[in-house]
Write a protein that holds these residues in place. Structure first.
Motif, mmCIF file in Angstrom:
data_model
loop_
_atom_site.group_PDB
_atom_site.id
_atom_site.type_symbol
_atom_site.label_atom_id
_atom_site.label_comp_id
_atom_site.label_asym_id
_atom_site.label_seq_id
_atom_site.Cartn_x
_atom_site.Cartn_y
_atom_site.Cartn_z
ATOM 1 N N ASP A 77 0.858 -1.190 0.000
ATOM 2 C CA ASP A 77 0.000 0.000 0.000
ATOM 3 C C ASP A 77 0.890 1.235 0.000
ATOM 4 O O ASP A 77 1.421 1.639 1.039
ATOM 5 N N SER A 78 1.061 1.831 -1.159
ATOM 6 C CA SER A 78 1.960 2.975 -1.297
ATOM 7 C C SER A 78 1.521 4.167 -0.451
ATOM 8 O O SER A 78 2.363 4.935 0.030
ATOM 9 N N SER A 79 0.217 4.324 -0.244
ATOM 10 C CA SER A 79 -0.271 5.458 0.541
ATOM 11 C C SER A 79 0.130 5.320 2.004
ATOM 12 O O SER A 79 0.472 6.310 2.665
ATOM 13 N N VAL A 80 0.106 4.113 2.545
ATOM 14 C CA VAL A 80 0.498 3.888 3.935
ATOM 15 C C VAL A 80 2.002 4.090 4.101
ATOM 16 O O VAL A 80 2.462 4.711 5.062
ATOM 17 N N ILE A 81 2.784 3.567 3.148
ATOM 18 C CA ILE A 81 4.232 3.749 3.199
ATOM 19 C C ILE A 81 4.584 5.231 3.079
ATOM 20 O O ILE A 81 5.450 5.744 3.798
ATOM 21 N N GLY A 82 3.911 5.930 2.178
ATOM 22 C CA GLY A 82 4.155 7.353 2.007
ATOM 23 C C GLY A 82 3.860 8.148 3.267
ATOM 24 O O GLY A 82 4.623 9.049 3.645
ATOM 25 N N ALA A 83 2.744 7.806 3.947
ATOM 26 C CA ALA A 83 2.392 8.498 5.182
ATOM 27 C C ALA A 83 3.421 8.218 6.275
ATOM 28 O O ALA A 83 3.794 9.116 7.040
ATOM 29 N N PHE A 84 3.896 6.974 6.351
ATOM 30 C CA PHE A 84 4.910 6.605 7.342
ATOM 31 C C PHE A 84 6.205 7.394 7.123
ATOM 32 O O PHE A 84 6.759 7.992 8.059
ATOM 33 N N LEU A 85 6.682 7.432 5.895
ATOM 34 C CA LEU A 85 7.923 8.142 5.595
ATOM 35 C C LEU A 85 7.788 9.643 5.804
ATOM 36 O O LEU A 85 8.705 10.305 6.307
ATOM 37 N N GLN A 86 6.629 10.196 5.443
ATOM 38 C CA GLN A 86 6.427 11.632 5.620
ATOM 39 C C GLN A 86 6.417 12.005 7.095
ATOM 40 O O GLN A 86 6.950 13.037 7.495
ATOM 41 N N ASN A 87 5.804 11.142 7.912
ATOM 42 C CA ASN A 87 5.801 11.390 9.352
ATOM 43 C C ASN A 87 7.207 11.353 9.928
ATOM 44 O O ASN A 87 7.555 12.155 10.792
ATOM 45 N N LEU A 88 8.032 10.427 9.435
ATOM 46 C CA LEU A 88 9.417 10.370 9.889
ATOM 47 C C LEU A 88 10.188 11.622 9.483
ATOM 48 O O LEU A 88 10.958 12.184 10.268
ATOM 49 N N LYS A 89 9.985 12.063 8.247
ATOM 50 C CA LYS A 89 10.704 13.244 7.757
ATOM 51 C C LYS A 89 10.271 14.514 8.487
ATOM 52 O O LYS A 89 11.072 15.424 8.699
ATOM 53 N N ASP A 90 8.999 14.583 8.872
ATOM 54 C CA ASP A 90 8.478 15.774 9.529
ATOM 55 C C ASP A 90 8.709 15.780 11.036
ATOM 56 O O ASP A 90 8.501 16.815 11.693
ATOM 57 N N ALA A 91 9.109 14.642 11.604
ATOM 58 C CA ALA A 91 9.274 14.546 13.056
ATOM 59 C C ALA A 91 10.418 15.437 13.537
ATOM 60 O O ALA A 91 11.511 15.439 12.961
ATOM 61 N N GLU A 92 10.170 16.178 14.595
ATOM 62 C CA GLU A 92 11.217 17.013 15.187
ATOM 63 C C GLU A 92 12.092 16.177 16.115
ATOM 64 O O GLU A 92 11.727 15.063 16.510
ATOM 65 N N LEU A 93 13.254 16.736 16.460
ATOM 66 C CA LEU A 93 14.279 15.967 17.151
ATOM 67 C C LEU A 93 13.825 15.426 18.501
ATOM 68 O O LEU A 93 14.064 14.271 18.825
ATOM 69 N N GLY A 94 13.169 16.231 19.286
ATOM 70 C CA GLY A 94 12.780 15.773 20.600
ATOM 71 C C GLY A 94 13.928 15.856 21.594
ATOM 72 O O GLY A 94 14.915 16.564 21.384
ATOM 73 N N LYS A 95 13.829 15.090 22.670
ATOM 74 C CA LYS A 95 14.804 15.135 23.756
ATOM 75 C C LYS A 95 15.787 13.981 23.635
ATOM 76 O O LYS A 95 15.403 12.815 23.575
ATOM 77 N N LYS A 96 17.068 14.317 23.603
ATOM 78 C CA LYS A 96 18.096 13.281 23.571
ATOM 79 C C LYS A 96 18.310 12.763 24.987
ATOM 80 O O LYS A 96 18.441 13.535 25.942
ATOM 81 N N LEU A 97 18.349 11.444 25.130
ATOM 82 C CA LEU A 97 18.468 10.827 26.445
ATOM 83 C C LEU A 97 19.887 10.368 26.710
ATOM 84 O O LEU A 97 20.564 9.834 25.824
ATOM 85 N N ASP A 98 20.309 10.560 27.933
ATOM 86 C CA ASP A 98 21.603 10.059 28.378
ATOM 87 C C ASP A 98 21.345 8.719 29.069
ATOM 88 O O ASP A 98 21.015 8.674 30.253
ATOM 89 N N ILE A 99 21.453 7.646 28.320
ATOM 90 C CA ILE A 99 21.083 6.338 28.827
ATOM 91 C C ILE A 99 22.123 5.309 28.416
ATOM 92 O O ILE A 99 22.637 5.340 27.293
#
Length: 366
Positions: A77-99
């Motif tokens: 399903d190209s639409s599902v794959i496209g949505a997954f990749l777009q969400n990854l590309k648009d995701a902001e960095l967030g908090k880096k953990l010291d673990i």
């Protein structure tokens, strides 16, 4: 709502984060967005591999079309794959953990409990991700009418030039390594069937037909109508044109299934005949229950349904009925779809099968 559309909605809910706080704009210079995976921006992604306890899926792009290469060898399903990749590309960095690496298992980003994703891009480049536990802020005051996807975050381990763990503002609640999420779930569409024959092995137990589309169903050789909505749940499935999931290419119905002997033959108004064979309903797995519960919102109850395995193959009659252009297009579509799924083990939602099962069992008992 179709399965494919719902999956896209789940993946796309993350975009709502950008709307939060718009009524409280701050003065000052606009800060540059720091992305979680900037190395994927503008890149030519040609394959994605996902592995977890649920199984694995290998997605490969061939001639601008995504293909579920392993373990099902089926169009993706190209639409599902496209949505997954777009969400990854648009995701902001967030908090880096010291673990410490020894503590990865606590948040499920270790190799054994996490969902591992390898994305191959350009010619010889790749990045490895491990999706871990979903985190829901305890003190969040956000309205969750649209579900926890609005506020949830996820622990993500990025294995690139470094090995780092982030608590990123992205949930991807429905993310799974199961082929069912990624397979193209298009199925034949039968707006109204013309005739249905149900057999127990070779013994015919029902022969039912209607004289015109959407007309009342009648028992053949009897002057008797069926009760209204007798097949409504199964007809909804045939009209919807989407199945629930796809099994691996080497899976088949077990000869020991008590339902295995039942054969359903459907004749449509397009001159096509379909043979169905059903298996025993399957309970949802623990991971399926967990994912569905996390998706609860104002349009989804969060309950995971049983699924029913079945196979289907098409028989094309020699004579072609006179059809208008719309009907001819649908006929050609159904023939093409049937070629892809003939004798493949696929699933339908148990809710779309229960009325048919009751009717068959009534005929057997009678």
């Amino acid at each position: 709502m179709s399965n494919s559309s719902f999956k896209i909605i789940i993946f796309s809910l993350i975009f709502a984060f950008f709307l939060i706080g718009c009524d409280q704009l701050k003065e000052g210079p606009i800060e540059k967005t720091i992305y979680l995976l900037p190395q994927l921006h503008g890149k030519d992604i040609h394959s994605i591999e996902l592995k977890a306890k649920e199984g694995h899926s290998l997605l490969v792009r061939k001639k601008n079309q995504w293909w579920l290469s392993d373990p099902t060898n089926f169009p993706a399903d190209s639409s599902v794959i496209g949505a997954f990749l777009q969400n990854l590309k648009d995701a902001e960095l967030g908090k880096k953990l010291d673990i410490n690496a020894a503590d990865y298992k606590i948040i499920n980003v270790d190799d054994s409990s996490g969902l591992k994703v390898k994305i191959n891009y350009d010619k010889n480049k790749s990045i490895k991700l491990v999706f871990g536990r979903i985190d829901i802020p305890r003190n969040s005051d956000q309205n969750t009418i649209a579900g926890v996807a609005m506020i949830a975050r996820r622990y993500i381990r990025i294995i690139d030039k470094t090995d780092s763990v982030y608590l990123a503002p992205i949930s991807l609640i429905d993310l799974s390594s199961s082929p069912s999420l990624w397979a193209n779930d298009n199925f034949i569409r039968i707006p109204s069937f013309k005739r249905v024959i149900i057999k127990d092995n070779d013994k015919e137990i029902y022969d039912i037909s209607r004289d015109y589309m959407y007309g009342p169903l009648l028992y053949n050789n009897k002057n008797e109508k069926l009760a209204a909505n007798t097949f409504s749940c199964f007809e909804d499935f045939l009209k919807g044109g989407q199945f629930m999931g796809l099994a691996q290419h080497n899976e088949a119905l077990s000869p020991g299934d008590t339902h295995h002997r039942y054969h359903l033959y459907i004749y449509d108004f397009l001159g096509l005949e379909y043979a169905f064979q059903f298996g025993i309903p399957i309970l949802p797995t623990d991971s399926e229950r967990s994912r569905q519960a996390m998706q609860a919102n104002f349009i989804h109850d969060g309950l995971a349904n049983k699924k029913v395995p079945f196979t289907m193959h098409l028989k094309i009659k020699n004579e072609k009925p006179k059809l208008d252009s719309t009907a001819r297009t649908l006929r050609e579509y159904n023939i093409e779809i049937s070629k892809k799924i003939t004798n493949r083990l696929i699933y339908l939602n148990h809710e779309n099968y229960v009325c048919l099962s009751k009717f068959i069992n009534k005929g057997i008992a009678g």
